[in-house]
Scaffold this motif. Structure first.
Motif, mmCIF file in Angstrom:
data_model
loop_
_atom_site.group_PDB
_atom_site.id
_atom_site.type_symbol
_atom_site.label_atom_id
_atom_site.label_comp_id
_atom_site.label_asym_id
_atom_site.label_seq_id
_atom_site.Cartn_x
_atom_site.Cartn_y
_atom_site.Cartn_z
ATOM 1 N N ASP B 729 0.878 -1.069 0.050
ATOM 2 C CA ASP B 729 -0.096 -0.060 0.083
ATOM 3 C C ASP B 729 0.830 1.313 0.099
ATOM 4 O OD1 ASP B 729 -2.160 -1.540 0.021
ATOM 5 O OD2 ASP B 729 -2.703 -1.157 2.197
ATOM 6 N N SER B 730 0.369 2.222 -0.741
ATOM 7 C CA SER B 730 1.393 3.324 -0.788
ATOM 8 C C SER B 730 1.611 4.164 0.492
ATOM 9 C CB SER B 730 0.816 4.399 -1.876
ATOM 10 O OG SER B 730 -0.496 4.628 -1.444
ATOM 11 N N SER B 734 8.459 3.109 4.006
ATOM 12 C CA SER B 734 9.895 2.117 3.711
ATOM 13 C C SER B 734 10.304 1.938 4.760
ATOM 14 C CB SER B 734 10.456 2.854 2.609
ATOM 15 O OG SER B 734 11.706 2.020 2.168
ATOM 16 N N VAL B 755 11.908 2.972 -6.371
ATOM 17 C CA VAL B 755 10.393 3.282 -6.240
ATOM 18 C C VAL B 755 9.404 3.472 -7.291
ATOM 19 C CG1 VAL B 755 8.863 4.540 -4.579
ATOM 20 C CG2 VAL B 755 10.974 4.146 -3.761
ATOM 21 N N THR B 757 5.237 3.708 -9.222
ATOM 22 C CA THR B 757 3.991 3.594 -9.262
ATOM 23 C C THR B 757 3.542 3.769 -10.612
ATOM 24 O OG1 THR B 757 3.894 5.987 -8.864
ATOM 25 C CG2 THR B 757 3.559 4.679 -6.882
ATOM 26 N N THR B 763 -3.692 0.929 -8.644
ATOM 27 C CA THR B 763 -3.535 2.128 -7.894
ATOM 28 C C THR B 763 -3.689 1.836 -6.419
ATOM 29 O OG1 THR B 763 -4.908 2.692 -9.772
ATOM 30 C CG2 THR B 763 -5.066 4.238 -7.979
ATOM 31 N N GLY B 764 -3.216 3.033 -5.725
ATOM 32 C CA GLY B 764 -3.163 2.794 -4.318
ATOM 33 C C GLY B 764 -1.957 1.943 -3.615
ATOM 34 N N LYS B 765 -1.035 1.442 -4.660
ATOM 35 C CA LYS B 765 -0.036 0.603 -4.253
ATOM 36 C C LYS B 765 1.316 1.082 -5.039
ATOM 37 C CE LYS B 765 -2.453 -3.180 -2.778
ATOM 38 N NZ LYS B 765 -2.281 -4.028 -1.720
ATOM 39 N N LYS B 766 2.558 0.701 -4.339
ATOM 40 C CA LYS B 766 3.648 1.283 -4.826
ATOM 41 C C LYS B 766 4.432 0.164 -5.040
ATOM 42 C CE LYS B 766 5.347 2.723 -0.168
ATOM 43 N NZ LYS B 766 5.534 4.023 0.539
ATOM 44 N N SER B 767 5.506 0.034 -5.885
ATOM 45 C CA SER B 767 6.476 -0.590 -5.760
ATOM 46 C C SER B 767 7.888 -0.303 -5.295
ATOM 47 C CB SER B 767 6.623 -1.386 -7.218
ATOM 48 O OG SER B 767 7.850 -2.199 -7.507
#
Lengths: 352, 809
Positions: B729-730, B734, B755, B757, B763-767
């Motif tokens: 989740d964004s 970290s 990082v 997106t 959507t609403g998530k990040k890698s």
């Protein structure tokens, strides 16, 4: 297998290896070659292993032949490696020429404010003579800024320090809290703390005066105060210490001059000048054609000040001095306007 | 003070060249800040004494006249003159063609040229003091004494050297010619001749004609007075006017001029009352009544209040004691009887009165500095004599002398031991005695002490109170430069650690090494800046007497001045990047006592990350932001060996979501964040973001002292690297993931390196991609061990953060 077969195998192997070696043009393939022929599992080792089946006298002869081949190949390898290396160095030195006049990678360069630098330089000079840096409050009481320094209320000497008063309406009497006009209040604070023990300190810090600014006056400035108190400290020590300071900060050949001056918290009082380091005392704009530059006020700590903080003036003597940091920096760097210091124009700051 | 050497010579012979004398006075404590020379520009053959033979009218102008002047050697010159006071028979100052004079039209000193004035060719000039550069009166010509020799150089008569002296507050005696003369005498071994104060007295005793009453002896220590009748008030003779002008005073009339002259002689202020205006012939020295009014000589009506001291007659105040006389008793042309006052008033009360009325005068300046009461009768008799000589009249018999504050002259006991203890050298007793004698000290018999000298200070000195004062006298007259120079022989005192000073020094050095530039800004700020920066809490301490609205408050934050400094440099420096810091105090009000002065660090970062460079053209076009500032803070703290966490935080002046508090252990020591654009706009900081960081150094110091610096052995086994990319989740920080992964015993360190997106990330998530370094202290990890550890970590990340593995390598 016979001894002849073995010798022939070895000799074939050697000539194949040497032929192949001649064709190798880079170091990695040369390494492969070494592994193939000379490695622990390489062809020559394998050949040597087959000799075990020969009769002992033939085995010795074949073994000698194999060892000669190994030596030959090793030497050839070393020579070829050397040749390749030399060829590669030769290529490097003729290839990829740079325009070395281009700027290098921009490494960021920060820096310290000129006031910080001069404060350090001066504190370091005194530290080398055993003075320790201490700091004190900038918002002071009238008591420490004036009264304990033998400057009672309504004394005309108070005109020497135009004061910015802090509004403590409803908390303390009017004119009881102020912005210190000099670093001298720390004289009293330190001696009270040291409780009749010897003192040798240097006090850097901000000071304030109610003053219109011009090229040589700033209402907000830094001073460095010095204080040495002990049994047997004399005016001669004051002169010697400040002379050494002048040499450390303004050059080994500096001359100093002391004249009588007045500050209520010292007796005798003095002002020190150094001979002008710009014109060597010949007379120039900076020294106003006098050959001398006033640098600091000093004197023997007044007996009333000592008494007030519990030091017996018949036993303890001491000297104190104070100087303005911006003036020192201006003299050293040829800065003509004190207002440059706190206007913080980077075109000024970056020169230090 | 202006000290004309011609005046000084009346009391002491001057044998040294002026510059040498000035040097000795300066080294001895009486600083000669400037030397003015009169007449050095007058050429001996061009500016001479002339004799006016006759004065003819100008044929074409009523106001101009044509004096014919004998300039010596039988040469007669007729010139045009506009001065009304030119008359036949006068000796005057005559300038010939080419003389260098002050040109009243051009305002410059320039050679005198022939001029055609209303049809008459004038070659030369009859001079006023203005043209000669010795005064500012241009209404009439200068008339010289009759005995002046025709044709002789004017410089021989009027030439002079004037010392501009600076007087320290302890030496009021040096506000007078005699005081300086005593200094000169001490430096040159000459003797001082005091001025003549003898005069004939009338038969009628003063007590029968006037009474003086001191109603407040605590504020008036002595009051002396003389009475002179039948005086003729008028202009002073030229010598007196010249002396006053050279000393910087304006001549008024003979009586007033004499009081000023004697004040400059003796340092004793005097005042002449028109005795005819003194009601009931009574002088009362009393405190002003509440609301009492007095018009002082400067024409200002002043409202007085106790404890201001006044001189009053039977009904009204007629003078402000020690400050200024009253208009109602002023000496004027019609005055015939004068009561001359020479008194001694309390220093503090005089100072307070002058300050309250904003009326500092030559008299108040002197009384504030505690002049000696012994001066009063001496100056009184001297002035009385001069009035009789110059203004005529008769002096009443005797003087009035009320002296309620009489006390013995100050004495000091001086020992040879003390001189050595203070100066570090033994000065022979005969040398000590000769110096002190030259300064006017007298030896007294001491009833109690046998060793050393029992000394009485001279009557003109009010600064000698303790033994060390006399030690200074000896040192300054012999010369400080003659005193020995040694180094401190006592051992260096025990030193206490100064951790805050050290921390400030290190912080400055580390930040400078990180590319930051130090600024130092004013401690005082304005209401406007406080409001613009929104640093309203806590309410700052204010100045009681601010110099201006710009410098009214003691700052409680460094933000305002930092933003102002950014604004100063914004347009010139943005292209190279602005990286500024300041280490200064903020002043936090406390309940009662002095404020809490907290050493504070502020840093600000804005503009280009790198200056323009051919090596990194793209980087040179990138603006800095939050992570540039955070990087500097991290580098600083890591160099200080302080571990800190950065936690999402809020601050009204900073952008939400771009602000982190800096946490060390349990303490929040500071904050880092992007400044809110609404604040930037108020400082005209547009175009690019500004990130600031602030650290409270006392709190940081607590963390620093707790920080361990013990050595840990580095593992000698190899590291294994694995990269993973997680989708979370964004809102997941970290740092939480990093901390979680780091807990694994095989993990040496975790570094996020990408990082991302958008794209295939929902959507609403990040890698976030991490490099994880595995290492053991015991042995070489096999790839199977690392693989199992990684799997274990991933499983637990999934559980803890819902983290999905996006890729792995």
């Amino acid at each position: 297998m016979t001894a002849e077969d073995a010798s022939s195998n070895i000799s074939d192997l050697q000539s194949r290896a040497l032929t192949e070696l001649e064709t190798l043009q880079d170091a990695r393939r040369l390494e492969d070659w070494r592994v193939v022929y000379l490695g622990r599992k390489g062809k020559l080792t394998q050949t040597l292993r087959t000799l075990g089946s020969l009769p002992p006298e033939q085995r010795r002869e074949a073994g000698q032949a194999a060892n000669r081949a190994k030596t030959t190949l090793e030497e050839a390898y070393d020579n070829h490696l050397k040749t390749l290396e030399e060829a590669s160095f030769a290529t490097s030195s003729t290839k990829g020429r740079l325009d070395v006049t281009l700027p290098g990678w921009p490494v960021l360069r920060g820096g310290l404010h000129p006031t910080t630098q001069i404060v350090r330089e001066i504190c370091n000079a005194f530290a080398s003579m055993g003075f320790q840096v201490v700091e004190g409050p900038e918002v002071e009481s009238d008591e420490y800024n004036f009264e304990k320094l033998n400057i009672p209320k309504d004394h005309p000497a108070r005109d020497m320090w135009n004061t910015l008063w802090v509004d403590y309406t409803g908390i303390q009497d009017e004119h009881s809290v102020l912005l210190r006009t000099h670093t001298s209040p720390m004289q009293a604070r330190i001696m009270e703390k040291m409780d009749s023990k010897p003192v040798r300190v240097i006090v850097p810090g901000k000071c304030y005066r109610y003053e219109a600014t011009d090229a040589t006056h700033e209402w907000h400035f830094f001073q460095v105060e010095g204080l040495a108190v002990d049994k047997g400290i004399t005016f001669a020590d004051l002169k010697g210490t400040l002379y050494e300071f002048a040499r450390l900060v303004f050059g080994q050949n500096r001359k100093v001059r002391f004249r009588c001056d007045y500050f209520p918290f010292v007796e005798p009082g003095a002002e020190m000048s150094i001979d002008c380091f710009l014109c060597d005392g010949q007379g120039c704009r900076v020294c106003k054609k006098t050959g001398w530059i006033e640098v600091l006020g000093a004197g023997m700590v007044h007996p009333k000040v000592l008494e007030g903080v519990g030091y017996d003036p018949s036993v303890y003597t001491g000297f104190a001095f104070g100087m303005g940091m911006e003036r020192m920096a201006m003299l050293k760097h040829g800065i003509e306007d004190i207002r440059l210091f706190y206007s913080n124009d980077l075109r000024f700051l970056k020169q230090f | 003070m202006q000290v004309p050497l011609s005046w000084l010579k009346k009391y002491v012979p001057i044998t040294l060249p002026p510059r040498e004398l000035a040097h000795r006075l300066t080294m001895g404590g009486v600083e000669v800040g400037g030397i003015g020379e009169i007449g050095t520009s007058w050429e001996p053959d061009k500016v001479v004494v002339g004799h006016v033979l006759k004065v003819d009218p100008h044929p074409n102008a009523d106001r101009l006249r044509l004096p014919t002047v004998d300039v010596g050697n039988g040469e007669h010159i007729t010139v045009v003159c506009g001065a009304p006071n030119v008359a036949a028979g006068q000796k005057i100052a005559f300038a010939k063609e080419g003389a260098r004079l002050f040109n009243t039209h051009s305002g410059h000193i320039e050679p005198l040229r022939p001029a055609n004035i209303r049809g008459f060719k004038s070659v030369g000039m009859v001079c006023s003091v203005l043209e000669l550069g010795i005064g500012d009166d241009h209404t009439g010509i200068l008339v010289l004494p009759d005995e002046s020799e025709i044709g002789s150089p004017l410089a021989d008569i009027l030439g002079d050297v004037i010392f501009e002296t600076e007087t320290t507050p302890n030496r009021p005696d040096c506000l007078s010619m005699l005081g300086i003369a005593h200094e000169v005498a001490a430096h040159t071994g000459q003797a001082v001749t005091e001025p003549d104060a003898d005069y004939p007295e009338d038969d009628d005793p003063i007590e029968k004609q006037a009474t003086v009453e001191i109603a407040d002896p605590d504020l008036c220590y002595r009051y002396t007075a003389s009475l002179i009748s039948g005086v003729k008030v008028g202009p002073s003779p030229q010598w007196l006017q010249d002396a006053l002008v050279k000393a910087g005073q304006r001549p008024i009339n003979n009586v007033v001029d004499i009081t000023n002259y004697v004040m400059l002689e003796y340092n004793q202020p005097l005042h002449a009352f028109d005795f005819g205006k003194v009601k009931e012939r009574r002088i009362i020295v009393r405190q002003a009544r509440k609301g009492e009014e007095l018009e002082t000589l400067d024409g200002v009506k002043r409202k007085l209040s106790p404890p201001m001291l006044v001189i009053a007659d039977a009904s009204d105040a007629i003078g402000l004691a020690g400050v200024m006389g009253g208009a109602n008793s002023e000496v004027s042309d019609g005055t015939t009887t004068i009561l001359l006052e020479s008194a001694n008033f309390d220093a503090v009360n005089t100072r307070r009165t002058a300050a309250a009325l904003k009326l500092s005068t030559g008299a108040s300046y002197r009384f504030e500095r505690s002049i000696r009461a012994e001066l009063a009768p001496l100056a009184l008799r001297r002035a009385t004599k001069l009035i009789l000589d110059i203004a005529g009249g008769k002096a009443a018999k005797g003087i009035i002398d009320h002296y309620p504050g009489e006390k013995p002259a100050p004495t000091v006991h001086l020992t040879r031991k003390r001189i050595k203890q203070v100066l570090g050298t033994d000065i022979p007793p005969d040398k000590v005695e000769s110096v002190l004698t030259s300064l006017g000290f007298t030896k007294k018999k001491s009833s109690t002490k046998n060793d050393g000298l029992h000394l009485e200070a001279p009557y003109w000195r009010s600064d000698i109170a303790i033994e060390d004062d006399v030690v200074e006298e000896i040192a300054r007259i012999i010369g400080y430069d003659e005193m020995p120079t040694t180094t401190i022989a006592t051992s260096i005192p025990h030193h206490a650690p100064q951790p805050m000073w050290e921390l400030k020094q290190r912080t400055r050095d580390l930040l400078a090494a990180a590319g930051m530039r130090e600024i130092v800004t004013y401690s005082l700020t304005s209401q406007a800046t406080i409001e613009k920066a929104e640093t309203l809490e806590p309410k700052p301490l204010a100045m009681a007497n601010p110099m201006s609205a710009q410098f009214q408050y003691l700052r409680t934050s460094l933000r305002g001045s930092m933003l102002e400094t950014l604004a100063t440099n914004w347009h010139t420096s943005l292209r190279d990047g602005l990286r500024l810091f300041e280490v200064s105090r903020v002043y936090m009000p406390t309940k009662a006592d002095l404020p809490d002065e907290r050493e504070t660090l502020i840093g600000a970062i804005a503009g280009r990350r790198l200056p323009l460079s051919w090596l990194a053209k793209e980087l040179g076009e990138v603006d800095m932001g939050f992570f540039d500032a955070k990087g500097v803070v991290q580098s600083l703290l890591s160099s200080l060996r302080i571990e800190a966490a950065f936690e999402p935080s809020e601050n009204n002046a900073l952008l939400p979501g771009r602000t982190a508090s800096i946490v060390c252990g349990d303490h929040t020591v500071g904050i880092v964040g992007e400044v809110h654009p609404r604040i930037l706009a108020r400082f005209d900081l547009t175009e690019t973001p500004v990130t600031i960081f602030e650290i409270d150094l006392p709190k940081l110091l607590q963390s620093a002292s707790a920080a361990s610096r013990s050595y840990a052995t580095a593992s000698r086994f190899p590291e294994s690297l694995r990269d993973i990319a997680l989708v979370v989740d964004s809102g997941v920080p970290s740092s939480n993931i990093e901390a979680f992964v780091s807990q694994h015993k095989m993990v040496q360190r975790v570094t996020p390196f990408d990082v991302f997106t958008g794209g295939d990330v929902p959507t609403g998530k990040k890698s976030i991609a991490y490099e994880i370094v595995f290492q053991s202290e015991k042995d070489t990890l096999t790839s199977e061990q690392v693989g199992r550890a990684l799997e274990d970590i991933l499983r637990r990340l999934q559980k803890e953060f819902g983290a999905e593995l996006r890729s792995q390598s």
